[in-house]
Motif scaffolding. Structure first.
Motif, PDB file in Angstrom:
ATOM      1  N   THR A 168      -7.313  21.260   0.306  1.00  0.00           N
ATOM      2  CA  THR A 168      -6.137  22.093   0.053  1.00  0.00           C
ATOM      3  C   THR A 168      -4.991  21.260  -0.482  1.00  0.00           C
ATOM      4  O   THR A 168      -4.342  21.623  -1.474  1.00  0.00           O
ATOM      5  CB  THR A 168      -5.702  22.809   1.347  1.00  0.00           C
ATOM      6  N   VAL A 169      -4.719  20.117   0.143  1.00  0.00           N
ATOM      7  CA  VAL A 169      -3.617  19.247  -0.283  1.00  0.00           C
ATOM      8  C   VAL A 169      -3.826  18.780  -1.718  1.00  0.00           C
ATOM      9  O   VAL A 169      -2.907  18.809  -2.547  1.00  0.00           O
ATOM     10  CB  VAL A 169      -3.488  18.044   0.671  1.00  0.00           C
ATOM     11  N   ARG A 170      -5.027  18.352  -2.044  1.00  0.00           N
ATOM     12  CA  ARG A 170      -5.306  17.820  -3.375  1.00  0.00           C
ATOM     13  C   ARG A 170      -5.157  18.884  -4.463  1.00  0.00           C
ATOM     14  O   ARG A 170      -4.770  18.580  -5.592  1.00  0.00           O
ATOM     15  CB  ARG A 170      -6.713  17.225  -3.421  1.00  0.00           C
ATOM     16  N   GLU A 171      -5.471  20.139  -4.146  1.00  0.00           N
ATOM     17  CA  GLU A 171      -5.502  21.194  -5.163  1.00  0.00           C
ATOM     18  C   GLU A 171      -4.201  21.966  -5.294  1.00  0.00           C
ATOM     19  O   GLU A 171      -4.061  22.794  -6.197  1.00  0.00           O
ATOM     20  CB  GLU A 171      -6.652  22.166  -4.850  1.00  0.00           C
ATOM     21  N   LEU A 172      -3.218  21.706  -4.435  1.00  0.00           N
ATOM     22  CA  LEU A 172      -1.971  22.470  -4.474  1.00  0.00           C
ATOM     23  C   LEU A 172      -1.216  22.263  -5.787  1.00  0.00           C
ATOM     24  O   LEU A 172      -1.197  21.168  -6.349  1.00  0.00           O
ATOM     25  CB  LEU A 172      -1.064  22.062  -3.315  1.00  0.00           C
ATOM     26  N   ALA A 173      -0.597  23.348  -6.236  1.00  0.00           N
ATOM     27  CA  ALA A 173       0.282  23.295  -7.405  1.00  0.00           C
ATOM     28  C   ALA A 173       1.530  24.103  -7.084  1.00  0.00           C
ATOM     29  O   ALA A 173       1.687  25.243  -7.527  1.00  0.00           O
ATOM     30  CB  ALA A 173      -0.421  23.844  -8.636  1.00  0.00           C
ATOM     31  N   PRO A 174       2.438  23.559  -6.279  1.00  0.00           N
ATOM     32  CA  PRO A 174       3.617  24.311  -5.852  1.00  0.00           C
ATOM     33  C   PRO A 174       4.513  24.700  -7.023  1.00  0.00           C
ATOM     34  O   PRO A 174       4.527  24.039  -8.063  1.00  0.00           O
ATOM     35  CB  PRO A 174       4.346  23.360  -4.901  1.00  0.00           C
ATOM     36  N   ASP A 175       5.262  25.755  -6.828  1.00  0.00           N
ATOM     37  CA  ASP A 175       6.272  26.182  -7.793  1.00  0.00           C
ATOM     38  C   ASP A 175       7.502  25.296  -7.588  1.00  0.00           C
ATOM     39  O   ASP A 175       8.268  25.473  -6.644  1.00  0.00           O
ATOM     40  CB  ASP A 175       6.617  27.652  -7.558  1.00  0.00           C
ATOM     41  N   LEU A 176       7.695  24.322  -8.467  1.00  0.00           N
ATOM     42  CA  LEU A 176       8.722  23.298  -8.244  1.00  0.00           C
ATOM     43  C   LEU A 176      10.135  23.855  -8.282  1.00  0.00           C
ATOM     44  O   LEU A 176      11.017  23.369  -7.571  1.00  0.00           O
ATOM     45  CB  LEU A 176       8.555  22.165  -9.249  1.00  0.00           C
ATOM     46  N   GLU A 177      10.375  24.871  -9.094  1.00  0.00           N
ATOM     47  CA  GLU A 177      11.700  25.488  -9.097  1.00  0.00           C
ATOM     48  C   GLU A 177      11.988  26.140  -7.755  1.00  0.00           C
ATOM     49  O   GLU A 177      13.093  26.052  -7.224  1.00  0.00           O
ATOM     50  CB  GLU A 177      11.824  26.503 -10.234  1.00  0.00           C
ATOM     51  N   LYS A 178      10.977  26.767  -7.182  1.00  0.00           N
ATOM     52  CA  LYS A 178      11.170  27.428  -5.890  1.00  0.00           C
ATOM     53  C   LYS A 178      11.179  26.440  -4.730  1.00  0.00           C
ATOM     54  O   LYS A 178      11.736  26.733  -3.666  1.00  0.00           O
ATOM     55  CB  LYS A 178      10.101  28.498  -5.683  1.00  0.00           C
ATOM     56  N   VAL A 179      10.564  25.249  -4.931  1.00  0.00           N
ATOM     57  CA  VAL A 179      10.651  24.208  -3.901  1.00  0.00           C
ATOM     58  C   VAL A 179      12.112  23.873  -3.628  1.00  0.00           C
ATOM     59  O   VAL A 179      12.499  23.567  -2.489  1.00  0.00           O
ATOM     60  CB  VAL A 179       9.863  22.948  -4.325  1.00  0.00           C
ATOM     61  N   LYS A 180      12.955  23.955  -4.652  1.00  0.00           N
ATOM     62  CA  LYS A 180      14.383  23.665  -4.487  1.00  0.00           C
ATOM     63  C   LYS A 180      15.056  24.618  -3.501  1.00  0.00           C
ATOM     64  O   LYS A 180      16.111  24.310  -2.955  1.00  0.00           O
ATOM     65  CB  LYS A 180      15.090  23.739  -5.836  1.00  0.00           C
ATOM     66  N   GLN A 181      14.452  25.790  -3.279  1.00  0.00           N
ATOM     67  CA  GLN A 181      15.040  26.776  -2.378  1.00  0.00           C
ATOM     68  C   GLN A 181      14.665  26.533  -0.914  1.00  0.00           C
ATOM     69  O   GLN A 181      15.262  27.105  -0.012  1.00  0.00           O
ATOM     70  CB  GLN A 181      14.601  28.185  -2.798  1.00  0.00           C
ATOM     71  N   LEU A 182      13.658  25.690  -0.679  1.00  0.00           N
ATOM     72  CA  LEU A 182      13.253  25.391   0.692  1.00  0.00           C
ATOM     73  C   LEU A 182      14.229  24.399   1.325  1.00  0.00           C
ATOM     74  O   LEU A 182      14.861  23.600   0.642  1.00  0.00           O
ATOM     75  CB  LEU A 182      11.845  24.804   0.711  1.00  0.00           C
TER      76      LEU A 182
END
Length: 260
Positions: free
Chosen positions: A153-167
């Protein structure tokens, strides 16, 4: 200005995490250091000046100065041991996080860092949507640490980087138990102008305390599963994290500029 580019947490170039290291006689202004950092466009550029028997060390990301950075500390120590402090086996850095100590341990350089206190936080639907998979647990230190189901799971993740800023949290770290190491992780820092940090030392000041508690042991081997990859040899002692790794020199440069 002399600048070195070092790949940290690896024994060969093109792997680990790139850091630019500028060794200075005196401090330039902050604007110039930011311009150099943006020109390099690495996750960190380190600047260091000798002050008595210590070295004052500052770290800059393309998004601004940061209070703690592991790989650029390792890279700076590597440069100083190799070119400036050839007979030394211990360096002390004055930083925004207090004095940091780096020692030679065989073919490894070991850094002493503070461990972050981790506060459990609720796993939310927003985390799942941003990361692309639902964390099993989540914790807050300086950064947000999310524990995932598996290494795959960790290796395959592709987070939404713009939305990461909201966390919440300065960086986002995702981690899971490792198949060949004690744990694996990835680190994302879009708030600092860095999409994914290839190997994040300060992130392991969150990751190692978590896994030391879960696994019931204080010595761990961690792998950062970015495209470049990197291995960290870690141990916990009280509220300290000792983090060791290798480094490889990529280049030695002279910087030329007029003004700031």
């Amino acid at each position: 200005m002399r600048q070195y580019v070092v790949d940290a947490f690896t024994d060969s170039v093109f792997h680990g995490n790139q850091a630019a290291v500028c060794v200075l006689d005196q401090w330039p202004d902050d604007e110039l250091m930011m311009n150099i950092t943006r020109e390099n466009n690495f996750s960190e550029t380190a600047f260091t000046v000798r002050e008595g028997d210590k070295w004052h060390l500052r770290w800059f990301t393309p998004g601004g100065e940061i209070d703690l950075c592991g790989h650029a500390t390792l890279g700076t120590a590597y440069v100083l041991f190799r070119f400036y402090e050839k007979d030394a086996d211990r360096l002390v850095f004055t930083t925004l996080s207090g004095d940091l100590i780096v020692t030679k341990e065989g073919d490894l350089l070991e850094m002493e860092f503070p461990a972050y206190d981790l506060v459990p936080v609720k796993v939310t639907d927003e985390m799942e949507q941003v990361i692309g998979s639902r964390p099993l647990e989540a914790f807050m230190g300086r950064d947000l640490l999310c524990v995932m189901e598996s290494e795959k799971t960790v290796r395959e993740l592709a987070p939404d980087l713009e939305k990461v800023k909201q966390l919440d949290g300065l960086l986002l770290h995702v981690t899971a138990a490792g198949m060949d190491t004690d744990c694996v992780s990835r680190s994302f820092a879009p708030k600092l102008g860095v999409a994914e940090d290839p190997v994040c030392g300060s992130g392991h000041c969150h990751i190692i305390p978590y896994w030391a508690n879960v696994l019931g042991k204080d010595k761990l081997v961690a792998y950062q599963a970015s495209k470049r990859g990197g291995t960290l040899y870690c141990r916990r002692e009280g509220n300290k994290i000792f983090m060791a790794g290798k480094a490889a020199l990529y280049s030695v440069d002279e910087l030329f500029f007029t003004g700031s």
